[in-house]
Design an enzyme around this catalytic site. Structure first.
Site, short mmCIF file in Angstrom:
data_model
loop_
_atom_site.label_atom_id
_atom_site.label_comp_id
_atom_site.label_asym_id
_atom_site.label_seq_id
_atom_site.Cartn_x
_atom_site.Cartn_y
_atom_site.Cartn_z
N LYS A 24 0.89 -1.17 -0.19
CA LYS A 24 0.08 0.02 -0.08
C LYS A 24 0.87 1.44 -0.06
CE LYS A 24 -1.38 1.83 3.72
NZ LYS A 24 -1.77 2.27 4.93
N ARG A 29 2.42 5.95 -3.00
CA ARG A 29 3.56 6.94 -3.13
C ARG A 29 3.56 6.89 -4.83
NH1 ARG A 29 4.43 5.54 1.82
NH2 ARG A 29 5.58 6.86 3.10
N ASP A 51 -7.82 1.55 0.24
CA ASP A 51 -6.88 2.90 0.30
C ASP A 51 -6.44 3.35 -1.01
OD1 ASP A 51 -7.33 2.51 2.96
OD2 ASP A 51 -5.28 2.96 3.64
N ASN A 95 -10.60 6.54 5.32
CA ASN A 95 -9.73 6.44 6.43
C ASN A 95 -8.42 6.20 6.04
OD1 ASN A 95 -8.72 6.53 9.12
ND2 ASN A 95 -9.45 4.62 9.68
N GLN A 175 4.25 10.30 7.70
CA GLN A 175 3.34 10.33 6.40
C GLN A 175 3.42 11.91 6.03
OE1 GLN A 175 -0.50 8.59 6.79
NE2 GLN A 175 0.44 6.41 6.54
N ASP A 321 4.08 -0.91 12.32
CA ASP A 321 2.77 -1.56 11.86
C ASP A 321 2.53 -3.04 12.00
OD1 ASP A 321 1.53 0.65 10.55
OD2 ASP A 321 2.15 0.20 8.65
N GLN A 348 -3.68 5.97 14.82
CA GLN A 348 -3.89 5.54 13.45
C GLN A 348 -5.36 5.28 13.23
OE1 GLN A 348 -0.16 3.10 13.89
NE2 GLN A 348 0.52 3.86 11.98
N GLU A 349 -5.53 4.05 12.58
CA GLU A 349 -6.89 3.59 12.19
C GLU A 349 -7.80 3.55 13.43
OE1 GLU A 349 -4.54 2.21 8.55
OE2 GLU A 349 -4.50 2.67 10.59
N HIS A 400 -7.98 -3.11 9.84
CA HIS A 400 -7.46 -4.16 9.11
C HIS A 400 -6.38 -5.05 9.87
CE1 HIS A 400 -3.83 -1.87 7.07
NE2 HIS A 400 -4.61 -1.03 8.03
N ARG A 401 -5.46 -4.20 10.66
CA ARG A 401 -4.38 -4.87 11.07
C ARG A 401 -4.61 -5.82 12.37
NH1 ARG A 401 -0.98 -4.31 7.78
NH2 ARG A 401 -0.37 -2.35 6.73
N LYS A 432 -8.94 -2.61 3.43
CA LYS A 432 -8.35 -1.51 3.47
C LYS A 432 -6.86 -1.79 2.66
CE LYS A 432 -5.94 2.07 6.38
NZ LYS A 432 -6.49 3.02 5.89
#
Length: 446
Positions: A24, A29, A51, A95, A175, A321, A348-349, A400-401, A432
């Site tokens: 992702k 990017r 995403d 998101n 980011q 992550d 984060q999320e 998602h994680r 995501k």
């Protein structure tokens, strides 16, 4: 897929191959850099997920041609040469943190632009102030907030990016810095970015600098802490007709962990060549637990050999992550595990530390939290007792994680008879970054 998914444990060691989705971080990017390039470009092995679709839709809203072939995993982008076609647009970022930060900075390259921007309810709580304050202070934009200052939704009125000195607070998210790094080479004049304080997840800054260089701009500074000088007035150009996206190293962490959880071995296709993503270093953490990795051409082969005693104490700031991948399986360890350097993951999320701590406590584990860390004291007897009569439901917080990491834990044959013992609520949140995650897991189980 239903609103809840009960995980069927593996009753034999895993064998097989896994084709992982594209990264992702790299796909989004590459979409930005391709959109700002002078020529057209095809992204190969790209990620197709919520995403990346959000990013592609936003670029189309700006008048940039983006064509997607999901079956072929390719995305065609006709670059705008740094001149955003549409002076006005409504942009929805869902998101997606990469889309939120990268697009906000990119839009400021347009003089006289007016862009209304919004995100999902969770996105409206995620940090944007460091980026927005830097852009406003530098004269690249003005911002009209339609809710709480520093957060979505807002209207961005853009002026182009002047040269000079631009200081940014990227302590909340790398980011923010990456977003500015990608637009800095296209500033009106020489521009130097400096960090006000520290940032997090430094490998993602290294990824951004490396990709800027791949697209024809030679960064004058190689440090990931700055300063970052650029001559301005540049243009991006990728010298080959296709850009090949690396497999997602964070996604690889789940399937690298699976043989440790259930035994056996898995071949992770194309993962030996990963060079842009720091999260591939998660395999070194697995080595501390007794996992072993072989190289087979461009592939990595994850194997279970002998489980080492004790827990893990590790700073995950650079690979944050992946901390959830380890945290989820801590009930299977026989010593306490401390994961630190993760304060930024509270924004984060979801608040990822709180989410993982809450769900592990449901499983009878004792978890100590600080702002920056979590320590899990495993209690195998408790997890067996909690799930003896029926599967226990794990809430995923639209993250998602959380879903994927507990999906790996649930694959363990906890009761020794193949009985399911863990249910994942809202498994579709994996869309995501890894839409078919649970399908891949099912296929491996056979």
């Amino acid at each position: 897929m239903s609103e809840a998914l009960t995980i069927q444990p593996f009753t034999r060691p895993v064998r097989g191959r896994v084709t992982l989705p594209g990264s992702k971080s790299i796909t989004n990017r590459a979409l930005i850099l391709a959109a700002l390039s002078q020529e057209s470009l095809t992204l190969e092995a790209a990620l197709f997920s919520d995403d990346t679709r959000i990013m592609a839709n936003a670029l189309r809203a700006l008048g940039i041609t983006v064509s997607e072939d999901e079956a072929g995993k390719t995305i065609f982008v006709n670059g705008c040469g740094g001149s955003i076609p549409n002076p006005e647009a409504e942009i929805y970022v869902g998101n997606a943190g990469t889309a939120a930060r990268f697009l906000t900075a990119m839009l400021c390259l347009r003089e006289g632009g007016v862009y209304r921007m919004d995100g999902s309810a969770p996105m409206r709580k995620r940090p944007m102030r460091g980026l927005l304050d830097a852009l406003v202070t530098h004269g690249a934009a003005t911002v009209e907030y339609h809710g709480e200052p520093g957060f979505f939704p807002f209207t961005l009125r853009t002026n182009g990016v002047p040269g000079g000195e631009l200081s940014v607070d990227a302590s909340a998210s790398s980011q923010i810095l990456s977003a500015l790094l990608m637009v800095a080479p296209l500033a009106k004049g020489p521009l130097t970015l400096t960090l006000a304080g520290e940032t997090v997840s430094h490998p993602f800054i290294g990824m951004t600098l490396a990709m800027i260089e791949q697209f024809g701009i030679q960064p004058q500074g190689k440090s990931d802490t700055g300063p970052f000088p650029f001559t301005g007035g540049g243009r991006y150009y990728y010298p080959r007709p296709a850009y090949v996206v690396e497999p997602d190293a964070t996604a690889a962490s789940y399937y690298a962990m699976l043989p440790w959880v259930i035994g056996g071995s898995l071949t992770l296709e194309r993962c030996y060549g990963i060079g842009l993503q720091g999260d591939i270093h998660f395999i070194e953490i697995l080595g501390q637990l007794g996992a072993f990795f072989n190289v087979d051409g461009a592939d990595l082969v994850a194997e279970f050999r002998e489980r080492k005693q004790g827990g893990v104490t590790e700073d995950f700031n650079a690979i944050s992550d992946t901390f959830l991948t380890l945290a989820a399986i801590t009930p299977l360890l026989d010593g306490p595990t401390t994961i630190s350097g993760i304060a930024h993951t509270r924004h984060q999320e979801t608040d990822r530390i709180a989410a993982m701590a809450t769900e592990l406590r449901k499983l009878g584990q004792r978890v100590d939290e600080t702002d920056d860390s979590m320590t899990v004291h495993p209690d195998f007897t408790a997890i067996v007792a909690k799930t003896k009569d029926s599967p226990l439901a794990i809430d995923t917080y639209e993250d998602h994680r959380v879903a994927m990491s507990f999906g790996i834990l649930g694959s363990h044959d906890l009761h020794g008879d193949g009985r399911p013992w863990l249910t994942i609520n809202d498994p579709n949140c994996c869309a995501k970054t890894f839409p078919n995650f649970f399908d891949v897991l099912k296929a491996l189980r056979g």
